[in-house]
Design an enzyme around this catalytic site. Structure first.
Site, PDB file in Angstrom:
ATOM      1  N   SER A   1      15.649  88.988  91.187  1.00  0.00           N
ATOM      2  CA  SER A   1      15.039  87.667  90.950  1.00  0.00           C
ATOM      3  C   SER A   1      15.531  87.147  89.612  1.00  0.00           C
ATOM      4  O   SER A   1      15.855  87.936  88.714  1.00  0.00           O
ATOM      5  CB  SER A   1      13.520  87.788  90.897  1.00  0.00           C
ATOM      6  OG  SER A   1      13.116  88.342  89.653  1.00  0.00           O
ATOM      7  N   ASP A   2      15.597  85.815  89.455  1.00  0.00           N
ATOM      8  CA  ASP A   2      15.734  85.331  88.089  1.00  0.00           C
ATOM      9  C   ASP A   2      14.438  85.710  87.375  1.00  0.00           C
ATOM     10  O   ASP A   2      13.443  86.075  88.003  1.00  0.00           O
ATOM     11  CB  ASP A   2      16.010  83.818  88.033  1.00  0.00           C
ATOM     12  CG  ASP A   2      16.653  83.423  86.696  1.00  0.00           C
ATOM     13  OD1 ASP A   2      16.513  84.188  85.708  1.00  0.00           O
ATOM     14  OD2 ASP A   2      17.290  82.356  86.614  1.00  0.00           O
ATOM     15  N   TRP A   3      14.471  85.628  86.063  1.00  0.00           N
ATOM     16  CA  TRP A   3      13.369  86.186  85.267  1.00  0.00           C
ATOM     17  C   TRP A   3      12.082  85.365  85.452  1.00  0.00           C
ATOM     18  O   TRP A   3      11.957  84.244  84.980  1.00  0.00           O
ATOM     19  CB  TRP A   3      13.800  86.265  83.804  1.00  0.00           C
ATOM     20  CG  TRP A   3      14.408  87.593  83.444  1.00  0.00           C
ATOM     21  CD1 TRP A   3      14.018  88.401  82.410  1.00  0.00           C
ATOM     22  CD2 TRP A   3      15.473  88.302  84.092  1.00  0.00           C
ATOM     23  NE1 TRP A   3      14.770  89.558  82.394  1.00  0.00           N
ATOM     24  CE2 TRP A   3      15.669  89.531  83.414  1.00  0.00           C
ATOM     25  CE3 TRP A   3      16.269  88.052  85.208  1.00  0.00           C
ATOM     26  CZ2 TRP A   3      16.617  90.475  83.792  1.00  0.00           C
ATOM     27  CZ3 TRP A   3      17.231  89.006  85.584  1.00  0.00           C
ATOM     28  CH2 TRP A   3      17.387  90.176  84.889  1.00  0.00           C
ATOM     29  N   GLY A   4      11.157  85.948  86.185  1.00  0.00           N
ATOM     30  CA  GLY A   4       9.909  85.234  86.445  1.00  0.00           C
ATOM     31  C   GLY A   4      10.014  84.292  87.628  1.00  0.00           C
ATOM     32  O   GLY A   4       9.221  83.361  87.753  1.00  0.00           O
TER      33      GLY A   4
END
Ligand code: BGC
Length: 741
Positions: free
Chosen positions: A280-283
């Site tokens: 995932s991208d961060w968050g």
């Protein structure tokens, strides 16, 4: 919090949109999983010995251990299982260098030197080389540094399509053209992974603007998706063999990209057969069930160690998953599939047997790769009056502009690099020739909203008047202080540019300098075009220098002095003005609060300018040289089913050695659907001594002739006459041929 501590905190919070906790995502609150998204069944025992080892390991794991592997354990690591000899997966940004350390175990208040790295030219400069071999070399040097710095996954390349010049992250990306992206990204990924680590191609998909990136829902036609936005990612996975891919923050057709059933499960994993890890991208994960079922394999996010009680088990792919499996709401096989993918890449990258050969960082060799990329990526846009290369009569140069004296390595957001050194344009010019007297004038002040500064302009004009030549280094900025980067940065993460106008009163400055000394050269830094209408026709020479890495100043000086003959070509069109850009004219940008509709469809970049007859200032594929090239002897011949061989000769007709990027565009004369005026389908960069020539043979396969049919939901080649346009840029076609196919 000390200032530095604050910076670090800001940085982490930017890297993820707040700590998103899985409590919001209990089973009762889950929306129904999208139809058709079934748990991935793992059929039969795999024959491959590594897969058998993975089976054995998975059998030994408790559910808690499995779940630990599918979410972050610190800001750039995910869980390992020491009792089974499974290490943590260690990651680092970003596309053009190994980022300085953050998160667990790092005291941000200390100034480190051991987390430095080579600052390579950013993605857009690499793409401007049109040299996939150089992409391989930069990838390989970057991979080696990543490995030496103890990383397993390097978070790059970034390849989102450059749809609007306003996107703050264009500098990290490559092009408006899917074919150029594909060729460059494959080279870079192969280079990176040749060093034993994993590349992570990002941001899948349609993260083409920073405004609203955490929630904006992108709507586009299936044809635009297939023809423009997917090909780079497809090439990265199926040809480049990228081990990992990062899901974007934004939504696509109503569902977050990082957990998007169509993009990840249907296209990436089923159509393309991707066997690696979706990170995932961060968050960017928002829903446990969707992430589990639709194919997110690893949830990364905010560095909670900055908060009082960090607990990564509260991530969406943390404790909630345990509850769901225990309650029988989801099958453990879903978790196993994610763990299997992570282990597969761990085995492949020798994390399990620790046999990966060590890399190296901050080496001279890597610095020279960075220089070479800058030398081939800087684009000469205009050169009248024989001002360049600078000749021996030039004894005094006035270097003007804040960008001349400004380092960029730490700019732009998560792609920041702590460069050991950085040769700025001013330094590069000073180093280049000790017989030339250099004076420097700042000319403008970098600060959001700063207007033309009369005193600075007067001082710069005086310096220009007293010099033989004035070199203005201006353009966009990047911001090198994390705490305030959004205050003065235009090419940066999480911000888009407000417009295409030159900031800080640079138009006034340039006009005053040209008046003081007509022998003015403008060098533009930045991730893309800027509005030049106020002065372009009065300035004899213009160069686009992008963000050219730690040796950028040397490369620029080498080009200005003619030690290196420029060969960079624009990987994107430079429009005259923002209103000409198709995303703004036909489509929407930045959309409303919730949605952006890509009504521009496949008409991105030159596909639009050429079809709709809108003249750009500098076209896609354009770039000058200090020599000239002639094209001749085109032949276009069938080479088997759906294949065509295009053969032609390029000759260096000037007096200096140089390189030309010969480009082949294809156009279908008549078709049942609209097709662009031309589309890039092949190219080759050739190096030629004066008078020398080379016959170039390029084979185009059926991909070059097909379009994506929405009616049939498949690629279609419609028989008919195809035109082959061969030239030096998208608007400098030197040879044409055609063939019935
Ligand atoms: C960026 C990614 C980056 C990640 C980790 C995110 O904000 O969009 O490109 O890799 O942070 O720093």
């Amino acid at each position: 919090m000390t200032n530095l501590r604050k910076c670090a905190f800001l940085l982490i919070s930017l890297a993820a949109v707040g700590p998103i906790m899985a409590q919001q995502s209990t089973p009762a609150q889950q929306p129904k999983p999208p139809e058709g998204s079934k748990p991935m069944a793992i059929k039969g025992a795999p024959k491959d010995p590594t897969e058998l080892k993975i089976d054995q390991l998975i059998k030994k794991m408790t559910l808690a251990e499995k779940v630990d592997m599918i979410h972050a354990s610190s800001s750039f690591t995910s869980g390992g299982i020491p009792r089974l000899g499974i290490p943590e997966l260690t990651m680092s940004d970003g596309p053009h260098g190994v980022r300085l350390e953050h998160g667990r175990g790092w005291d941000e208040t200390l100034v480190h030197v051991f987390d430095s790295a080579t600052y390579f030219p950013t993605g857009v400069c690499l793409a401007a080389t049109w040299n996939p071999q150089l992409g391989y070399q930069q990838g390989s040097a970057l991979g080696s540094e990543s490995n030496a710095r103890g990383k397993d996954v390097q978070l790059g390349p970034g390849i989102n399509i450059i749809r609007t010049p306003l996107n703050g992250r264009n500098f990290e990306y490559m092009s408006e053209d899917p074919y150029l992206v594909s060729r460059m990204v494959v080279g870079e990924i192969k280079g990176m992974q040749s060093q034993g680590i994993s590349a992570c191609v990002k941001h899948y998909l349609a993260n083409n603007q920073e405004i609203g990136r955490s929630h904006i829902d992108v709507e586009m036609s299936e044809r635009a998706l297939r023809e423009i936005y997917l090909p780079g990612f497809k090439a990265a996975i199926t040809e480049g063999g990228a081990n990992t891919i990062m899901g974007a923050y934004n939504k696509f057709r109503g569902q977050f990209c990082t957990e998007n059933a169509y993009l990840i499960d249907t296209i990436l994993k089923k159509e393309w057969g991707f066997k690696g890890i979706v990170i995932s991208d961060w968050g960017a994960v928002h829903n446990t069930m969707e992430a589990l079922e639709n194919g997110t394999d690893l949830e990364m996010g905010t560095d909670l160690s900055m908060l009082p009680n960090p607990d990564y088990h509260k991530f969406f792919l943390g404790d909630t998953v345990m509850t769901l499996v225990r309650d029988g709401a989801v099958s453990e096989a879903l978790v196993d599939d994610k763990v299997r993918r992570i282990l597969r890449i761990m085995f492949k990258t020798h994390m399990m047997d620790h046999s990966r050969a060590k890399g190296a960082f901050d080496t001279k060799a890597h610095q020279m790769v960075a220089r070479k990329v800058a030398e081939e990526g800087i684009v000469l846009l205009k050169n009248t009056q024989n001002l360049l290369p600078l000749n021996k009569n030039v004894r005094r140069i006035a270097v003007i502009g804040a960008n001349a004296d400004r380092p960029n390595a730490q700019g732009g957001g998560s792609s920041q690099v702590r460069s050991l050194y950085e040769v700025t344009p001013l330094q590069g010019l000073k180093n280049a020739n000790s017989n030339v007297e250099i004076t420097y004038a700042q000319g403008y002040t970098i600060a959001r909203g700063a207007q033309a500064d009369k005193a600075l302009i007067a001082q710069a004009a005086q310096a220009a008047a007293q010099a033989d030549v004035a070199i203005i280094v201006g353009g966009w900025t990047h911001g090198y202080d994390y705490a305030v980067w959004k205050d003065n940065a235009y090419d940066a993460e999480d911000v888009d540019k407000p417009d295409m106008n030159m900031p800080f009163g640079q138009d006034e400055l340039i006009k005053a300098i040209v008046k003081a000394n007509p022998k003015t050269i403008v060098v533009l830094m930045g991730g893309g075009p800027i509005d030049m209408t106020q002065w372009e026709n009065t300035v004899p020479s213009i160069l686009q220098a992008w963000y050219p890495g730690l040796e950028g100043g040397t490369a620029l000086a080498n080009i200005l002095y003619g030690k290196v003959n420029p060969s960079g070509k624009l990987p994107m069109s430079f429009p005259v003005k923002l209103e000409d850009v198709p995303a703004h004219k036909l489509g929407e940008y930045p959309g409303d609060d919730t949605t952006v509709r890509y009504n521009d469809g496949i008409y991105v970049g030159y596909r639009y300018y050429d079809t709709y007859k809108v003249a750009p200032l500098f076209p896609f594929g354009y770039g000058l040289s200090y020599t000239t090239f002639g094209y001749s002897n085109l032949s276009v011949t069938p080479a088997g089913p759906g294949k065509v061989t295009v053969r032609f000769t390029v000759r260096n007709t000037g007096t200096r050695p140089g390189a030309e990027v010969a480009q082949v565009y294809v156009h279908e004369a008549k078709c049942s659907v609209d097709r662009p005026e031309k589309e890039l389908k092949s190219f080759e960069k050739v190096y030629l001594e004066p008078g020398a020539s080379k016959t170039i043979t390029l084979t185009l396969n059926k991909d070059a002739f097909q379009y994506y049919s929405e009616a049939k939901r498949q690629w279609v080649m419609e028989p008919g006459r195809f035109d082959f346009l061969v030239g030096s840029s998208s608007r400098d076609i030197r040879l044409t041929g055609n063939l019935e196919l």
